[in-house]
Write an enzyme that holds these catalytic residues in place. Structure first.
Site, PDB file in Angstrom:
ATOM      1  CD1 TRP A 128      26.568  -8.387   9.246  1.00  0.00           C
ATOM      2  CD2 TRP A 128      24.448  -7.816   9.660  1.00  0.00           C
ATOM      3  NE1 TRP A 128      25.850  -8.579   8.098  1.00  0.00           N
ATOM      4  CE2 TRP A 128      24.552  -8.237   8.322  1.00  0.00           C
ATOM      5  CE3 TRP A 128      23.205  -7.413  10.139  1.00  0.00           C
ATOM      6  CZ2 TRP A 128      23.457  -8.254   7.458  1.00  0.00           C
ATOM      7  CZ3 TRP A 128      22.128  -7.436   9.290  1.00  0.00           C
ATOM      8  CH2 TRP A 128      22.256  -7.854   7.965  1.00  0.00           C
ATOM      9  CG  ASP A 209      20.945 -10.656  14.357  1.00  0.00           C
ATOM     10  OD1 ASP A 209      20.449 -11.695  13.867  1.00  0.00           O
ATOM     11  OD2 ASP A 209      21.654  -9.863  13.695  1.00  0.00           O
ATOM     12  CB  ALA A 211      21.981 -14.693  11.767  1.00  0.00           C
ATOM     13  CE  LYS A 244      24.287 -15.902   7.134  1.00  0.00           C
ATOM     14  NZ  LYS A 244      23.566 -14.634   7.267  1.00  0.00           N
TER      15      LYS A 244
END
Ligand code: LMR
Length: 395
Positions: A128, A209, A211, A244
């Site tokens: 990202w 991470d 997400a 999300k």
């Protein structure tokens, strides 16, 4: 004059694409850019359980006074349970609510900088774009490990292991817990075990991470690697986002968890995390966190949330399969079958920036320059358009 000495900042390619899409007046344009879920009509709905939790809060909340630097402890408990299950004793975890997943990444990097200013943070290549951007902004050291095989569009696992061999004791390795952004290619559990073994031998600290929990193979399945890591290492950092899976992007709801070796170390980590929140923004946003806590702690709301998340996940899997099938039909080959194997919101098509630009200019199809597509931006009408455009462009 103060402001005269400012200089231009590098543009974030995902945000620049959002702006370019908005400015395009073709009504046939297709947005496969920023990672925001869209339903078949192109809307990003407020989830049913979120609406209901907000109604309850509206009726029952009696104060908007400050909560605490770490946010509401009930939010931390509920999120630790969602992400880690019962893999780590609660007294070994320091946790703070943060403004979104990005806030958690930022706080984690600052914690690393305070604890080990010389540590190198290893990033997947690609990753990202905001990961390297924040690291550069903080002036931290970073390096990268190979991740994506542009031939198979799967994980370049041999390359990854070869590069991780360069990790030094005390370094930090950032890994995507599930649904790799931007590629959509993910490690198998066996590969995760091998990565864990390498990091243990190297004496590195994992930084996860996560997400997109619930967007890949299911809530528990998507957290399996994170849980394995949390249960294996004495120290690990985990940044989780609610943007999300709860669809509350603009509420900025996330959490940073620091796994410590024992309760004393966790208390020290907690104190430092609180301090970092205080320096950067004082109290974390509360509304989204309270909505999430309300949902996770109410069996009925939780069941409804899980059901809607599951519909969303299955919808994306269906879109993947339809796109792979349509491309198989048009090309008479299995060249694009990787699209059905990828997981999460994104797939990297694996083409050049020139081809991506051609798709935009000639067909009004917007994807990130590295050919990352937001699968949730597709629907039954746009799948044949995209497939035809991919073939016509000669990809
Ligand atoms: C994305 O990768 O598109 C999302 O995580 C949104 C963002 O902030 O970049």
């Amino acid at each position: 004059m103060l402001l005269n000495s400012l200089h231009k900042q590098p543009t974030d390619k995902i945000l620049a694409l959002m702006a370019a899409y908005r400015a395009d007046d073709r009504d046939t344009k297709v947005d496969l850019g920023v990672g925001v879920y869209k339903d078949a009509s192109g809307n990003t709905p407020v989830m049913r359980a979120v609406k209901e939790a907000e109604k309850r809060l509206q009726a029952e909340q009696t104060s908007k006074a400050y909560v605490g630097l770490a946010g509401d402890p009930a939010f931390s408990d509920a999120m630790i349970d969602l992400v880690l299950g019962d893999t780590v004793a609660r007294n070994r975890i320091g946790a703070v609510a943060t403004p979104g997943g990005t806030g958690a990444i930022r706080q984690a990097l600052e914690l690393i900088q305070m604890a080990a200013p010389e540590a190198t943070v290893w990033l997947s290549n690609p990753t990202w774009p905001n990961h390297p951007s924040i690291i550069n902004y903080l002036g931290m050291k970073s390096s990268d490990y190979r991740y994506f095989d542009s031939e198979t569009r799967g994980v370049d696992f041999d390359g990854m292991l070869a590069d991780l061999d360069g990790v030094a004791a005390g370094d930090v390795v950032l890994l995507h817990g599930c649904c790799h952004n931007p590629t959509g290619a993910n490690l198998t559990l066996d590969q995760w075990n091998q990565v864990i073994a390498v990091l243990q031998i190297k004496g590195a600290t994992p930084f996860i991470d996560i997400a997109y929990q619930g967007f890949g193979d299911g809530l528990a399945q998507d957290a399996a690697a994170t849980r394995k890591i949390a249960g294996t290492f004495e120290n690990a950092l985990i940044a989780a986002s609610c943007s999300k899976n709860f669809g509350i992007y603009r509420e900025r709801t996330g959490i940073l968890m620091a796994i410590a070796k024992d309760a004393d170390q966790a208390a020290l980590a907690q104190e430092n995390l609180n301090y970092l929140n205080r320096q950067n923004f004082s109290f974390p946003p509360d509304h989204g966190a309270r909505v999430v806590t309300t949902i996770l702690n109410d069996p009925e709301l939780r069941a409804d949330w899980e059901a809607e998340l599951e519909e969303t996940r299955n919808g994306m899997l269906g879109l993947r399969q339809q796109l792979a099938d349509e491309l198989k039909r048009l090309t008479n080959s299995d060249r694009f079958s990787f699209l059905a194997d990828h997981r999460g919101m994104f797939s990297r098509l694996g083409t050049t920036p020139e081809m991506v630009e051609k798709l935009r200019a000639d067909h009004g199809i917007y994807m990130v320059g590295d050919s990352r597509m937001n699968i949730a931006g597709l629907n039954a009408q746009t799948i044949p358009i995209l497939a035809r455009a991919i073939v016509d462009t000669g990809i």
